[in-house]
Design an enzyme around this catalytic site. Structure first.
Site, short mmCIF file in Angstrom:
data_model
loop_
_atom_site.label_atom_id
_atom_site.label_comp_id
_atom_site.label_asym_id
_atom_site.label_seq_id
_atom_site.Cartn_x
_atom_site.Cartn_y
_atom_site.Cartn_z
N LYS A 35 0.82 -1.22 0.00
CA LYS A 35 0.00 0.00 0.00
C LYS A 35 0.85 1.27 0.00
O LYS A 35 2.02 1.26 0.41
CB LYS A 35 -0.94 0.00 1.20
N GLY A 62 -7.40 8.11 0.55
CA GLY A 62 -6.50 9.22 0.86
C GLY A 62 -5.14 8.81 1.37
O GLY A 62 -4.52 9.50 2.19
N ASN A 117 4.07 6.77 -7.25
CA ASN A 117 2.71 7.21 -7.57
C ASN A 117 2.73 8.72 -7.82
O ASN A 117 2.76 9.51 -6.88
CB ASN A 117 1.77 6.87 -6.40
N CYS A 120 -0.40 12.01 -7.14
CA CYS A 120 -0.66 12.77 -5.91
C CYS A 120 -0.67 14.27 -6.19
O CYS A 120 0.05 14.77 -7.04
CB CYS A 120 0.41 12.47 -4.87
N ILE A 181 -3.01 1.55 -15.61
CA ILE A 181 -3.33 2.92 -15.21
C ILE A 181 -3.67 2.97 -13.72
O ILE A 181 -4.08 1.98 -13.14
CB ILE A 181 -4.53 3.49 -16.01
N ASN A 182 -3.51 4.17 -13.16
CA ASN A 182 -4.07 4.46 -11.87
C ASN A 182 -5.57 4.68 -12.07
O ASN A 182 -6.08 4.58 -13.18
CB ASN A 182 -3.41 5.71 -11.28
N GLY A 255 -5.95 -5.66 -8.98
CA GLY A 255 -6.31 -4.79 -7.87
C GLY A 255 -7.67 -5.07 -7.27
O GLY A 255 -7.83 -5.91 -6.38
N THR A 256 -8.69 -4.39 -7.78
CA THR A 256 -10.03 -4.45 -7.20
C THR A 256 -10.57 -5.87 -7.11
O THR A 256 -11.30 -6.21 -6.17
CB THR A 256 -10.99 -3.57 -8.01
#
Length: 292
Positions: A35, A62, A117, A120, A181-182, A255-256
């Site tokens: 993470k 966040g 990343n 941000c 992609i993000n 991911g998800t």
């Protein structure tokens, strides 16, 4: 950096790997992207910060984490001996934050790479994300490259006009690989309560709904750069993974889908081998970039 197979887990969906250790053999993965880690501890956004959508989910967590020093002291000793690549996702609100966080992780012998990343918000530039302009992307990648001496993966945002331009800027500034992609920026509204479903109104959309966008981005970037591309965005099956390889990805992240099936990454990793055998391919590289 070598992967035993081309399947990794995406940052923010797999914790530090410890949360899944009782469910799968982590050694069956090509890598784990832990993470998001920042220089200083972050509480994250107020709840609610996750919302289900059609074929996906929104989140505005966040980057909640206890900071890089806590990671180095308490998390790293627990995960460093996992028999897979442990890669740290590094985030920040200023170039100085990115640099210092990366410098401290550089000292960890058994972390073979970081994933930067750059989605941000840059607090010194009015909140605009580093990764939405070529200049912003280049500035943070170049600064981190000067202090980080291992493989540097840069994670790209799809919320841009031309993702290939951002990819080239990152490559020219020292990226060893690109992941994309993000999440896509999205929003959902509770029509009965007449308010957003997320505490800060908008959040990142992930899951199967974003896959066609992700495949297109990977295809565009893989044609533009010479460094390896790691594809992610809505992957939940072997067939999804094969699409990304054919679009030009050398590896993928899931991911998800981990929230739906905690064993999905291992299933896909093993399934890729069977798919290749069934289609008479000897190696994954025979299909990487097949449609470029």
């Amino acid at each position: 950096m070598e992967l035993k197979n081309p399947v990794m887990t995406a940052s923010g969906t797999f914790g530090y790997g410890t949360e899944y250790a009782d469910l799968i053999d982590l050694a069956d993965l090509g890598g784990i992207i832990v993470k998001g880690t920042t220089l200083h501890p972050r509480e994250g956004n107020a709840y609610p910060r996750m919302a289900e959508t059609a074929q996906g989910m929104l989140n505005c967590v966040g980057l909640q984490n206890k900071g890089v020093d806590y990671f180095c002291k308490h998390i790293y000793p627990v995960i460093k001996d996992y028999d897979t690549n442990i890669i740290v996702n590094v985030s920040g609100s200023s170039i100085e934050d990115y640099v210092e966080c990366a410098r401290r992780i550089d000292e960890l012998e058994q972390i073979p790479a970081i994933e930067l990343n750059i989605s941000c918000p840059n607090v010194k530039q009015g909140g605009m994300a580093f990764g939405v302009t070529t200049q912003g992307a280049a500035s943070v990648v170049k600064a981190v490259r000067e202090v980080y001496h291992k493989p540097l993966i840069v994670k790209l945002s799809p919320n841009v006009t031309n993702i290939s331009d951002i990819a080239l800027a990152a490559e020219d500034s020292g990226a060893d690989a690109l992941s994309l992609i993000n999440t896509l920026m999205g929003m959902a509204i509770d029509i009965e309560r007449r308010c957003p479903k997320l505490s800060i109104c908008t959040g990142g959309l992930s899951g199967p709904a974003v896959k066609p966008v992700a495949v297109r981005c990977v295809w565009q970037v893989a044609k533009a750069v010479k460094v390896p591309v790691i594809g992610l965005g809505g992957i939940s099956s072997v067939e999804d993974a094969i699409e990304f390889f054919m679009a030009g990805a050398s590896a993928i992240q899931i991911g998800t889908a981990n929230f739906i099936d905690p064993t999905i990454s291992v299933k896909v990793a093993k399934g890729i081998g069977k798919w290749l055998d069934d289609h008479k391919y000897k190696d994954i590289n025979e299909i990487v970039g097949a449609v470029i």
